[in-house]
Scaffold this motif. Structure first.
Motif, PDB file in Angstrom:
ATOM      1  N   PHE A 167      40.961  35.132  39.269  1.00 51.62           N
ATOM      2  CA  PHE A 167      40.503  36.478  39.605  1.00 51.62           C
ATOM      3  C   PHE A 167      39.589  37.022  38.510  1.00 51.62           C
ATOM      4  O   PHE A 167      38.535  37.605  38.796  1.00 51.62           O
ATOM      5  CB  PHE A 167      41.712  37.387  39.805  1.00 51.62           C
ATOM      6  CG  PHE A 167      41.356  38.826  40.052  1.00 51.62           C
ATOM      7  CD1 PHE A 167      40.847  39.237  41.273  1.00 51.62           C
ATOM      8  CD2 PHE A 167      41.528  39.773  39.044  1.00 51.62           C
ATOM      9  CE1 PHE A 167      40.516  40.561  41.495  1.00 51.62           C
ATOM     10  CE2 PHE A 167      41.201  41.095  39.259  1.00 51.62           C
ATOM     11  CZ  PHE A 167      40.688  41.490  40.481  1.00 51.62           C
ATOM     12  N   SER A 219      36.351  35.107  38.651  1.00 51.86           N
ATOM     13  CA  SER A 219      35.558  35.518  39.815  1.00 51.86           C
ATOM     14  C   SER A 219      34.927  36.890  39.603  1.00 51.86           C
ATOM     15  O   SER A 219      33.815  37.144  40.076  1.00 51.86           O
ATOM     16  CB  SER A 219      36.438  35.529  41.064  1.00 51.86           C
ATOM     17  OG  SER A 219      37.474  36.492  40.937  1.00 51.86           O
ATOM     18  N   CYS A 220      35.631  37.762  38.882  1.00 52.25           N
ATOM     19  CA  CYS A 220      35.024  39.053  38.534  1.00 52.25           C
ATOM     20  C   CYS A 220      33.798  38.849  37.639  1.00 52.25           C
ATOM     21  O   CYS A 220      32.772  39.533  37.801  1.00 52.25           O
ATOM     22  CB  CYS A 220      36.045  39.951  37.844  1.00 52.25           C
ATOM     23  SG  CYS A 220      37.351  40.552  38.920  1.00 52.25           S
ATOM     24  N   ARG A 264      31.076  37.620  39.838  1.00 51.96           N
ATOM     25  CA  ARG A 264      30.537  38.722  40.637  1.00 51.96           C
ATOM     26  C   ARG A 264      29.622  39.598  39.788  1.00 51.96           C
ATOM     27  O   ARG A 264      28.569  40.080  40.252  1.00 51.96           O
ATOM     28  CB  ARG A 264      31.698  39.534  41.211  1.00 51.96           C
ATOM     29  CG  ARG A 264      31.308  40.396  42.414  1.00 51.96           C
ATOM     30  CD  ARG A 264      32.507  41.118  43.001  1.00 51.96           C
ATOM     31  NE  ARG A 264      33.509  40.174  43.484  1.00 51.96           N
ATOM     32  CZ  ARG A 264      34.718  40.061  42.976  1.00 51.96           C
ATOM     33  NH1 ARG A 264      35.084  40.808  41.941  1.00 51.96           N
ATOM     34  NH2 ARG A 264      35.567  39.210  43.479  1.00 51.96           N
TER      35      ARG A 264
END
Length: 341
Positions: A292, A295-296, A299
């Motif tokens: 997570f 992935s942040c 992003r």
């Protein structure tokens, strides 16, 4: 001009170095490469250690399940001429048997997850250093060759380089954090739980042997019954055999042993579930949390790519639209085929 030629030369040298870098797919194939080999070795050792522990827990769970299944089939029946008794102590273990089967399936899933992770370890370095980073260098070289007019190529190069770095760091970072948590907290707890499980399994096996011995002794004794024996002698022999069986085994005693085995099985199931929760923490929750976070970061890198190069955003939007349109057309074709037939 000299600066531009120098930068291009450096990029070409880096591109050649990446393609000459002896990175291959396979577990342990890159052990001779200093940094890459050390990172892969740390991840592989953690996967192997976790796989060994999960396999040991799964074997203990199957051993307990085997004992429970065996006891569920135990039945003592003494019924000569329709008179006798039936004892089935294993009926009390049905709920525990369902629970231990679920725990066994969960531990088997953990083993499969570790095997998949080992397979991914053998290819993630190759994808990062042989695919993503070279493509990023190609975009960066094109940016300098175009006179820095195509700004989207620079943003794409940065994005691909970040993706390669994040993908390559995911497994070593997960192994490092999980190993730290295991050594600092979950390791002693796991050892304690598995020691209790093995102790309960040993007690169950011992009591199972005792119960089987008692049930075997309770079998009616077959006397010598010749064809010249009278009917009264046969009836007396049968009555003696039933009396011997009733005295050699006590229903309450068998049920007491089954109740104790039930307690051991219930305790082993709880301990195995506790061990499975430890595996969930180290093999699922920690990697998913790191995924997570990474992935942040990806992003954020993608947002920077779109903000710094609107052309890249339009290209990504057009690609997404084409993919969506292709999916709709494929769905319509599949719906039209049955009617055409």
């Amino acid at each position: 001009m000299k600066k531009k030629c120098l930068v291009l030369t450096v990029m070409i040298v880096l591109l050649g170095a990446l393609y000459m870098l002896p990175v291959h797919m396979g577990n342990g194939a890159n052990a001779h490469i200093p940094v890459i080999g050390a990172a892969e070795k740390m991840s592989e050792e953690y996967c192997e250690k976790t796989l060994v522990k999960a396999t040991a827990a799964y074997a203990s769970a199957k051993l307990v399940d085997k004992s429970i299944s065996t006891l569920q089939r135990v039945e003592l029946s003494i019924a000569p001429f329709g008179v006798g008794m039936t004892v089935a102590p294993g009926e009390m273990l049905a709920a525990v048997n369902d629970a231990i089967e679920r725990v066994s399936a969960a531990l088997f899933f953990v083993m499969g997850l570790m095997l998949v992770e080992k397979l991914l370890l053998g290819m993630i370095s190759w994808v990062s250093f042989k695919v993503l980073l070279p493509v990023a260098l190609v975009f960066a070289a094109y940016f300098f060759l175009s006179g820095r007019r195509e700004s989207w190529t620079r943003a794409a190069a940065i994005f691909l380089a970040n993706v390669a770095l994040v993908c390559w760091l995911f497994f070593p970072l997960s192994a490092l954090v999980s190993s730290y948590v295991e050594n600092a907290y979950t390791g002693p707890v796991y050892e304690e739980q598995m020691a209790r499980v093995n102790g309960s399994a040993a007690q169950m096996e011992t009591m199972e042997l005792e119960m089987n011995r008692e049930l075997e002794q309770a079998a009616p004794a077959q006397g010598d019954e010749g064809w010249l024996s009278s009917v009264l002698g046969k009836a007396e022999g049968m009555f003696s055999s039933v009396t011997h069986a009733m005295r050699s085994v006590s229903v309450d005693k068998v049920k007491e042993k089954a109740s104790r085995i039930l307690n051991y099985a219930d305790d082993a199931t709880d301990r195995l579930f506790h061990a499975f929760c430890i595996f969930v923490l180290t093999t699922m929750i920690i990697p998913l949390s790191l995924f997570f976070l990474l992935s942040c970061l990806l992003r954020m890198f993608l947002r920077q790519l779109i903000n710094s190069a609107p052309q890249a955003g339009s290209v990504l939007s057009s690609l997404a639209g084409k993919a969506r349109q292709a999916g709709i057309e494929h769905k319509e074709v599949k719906e039209e085929r049955p009617s055409g037939r």
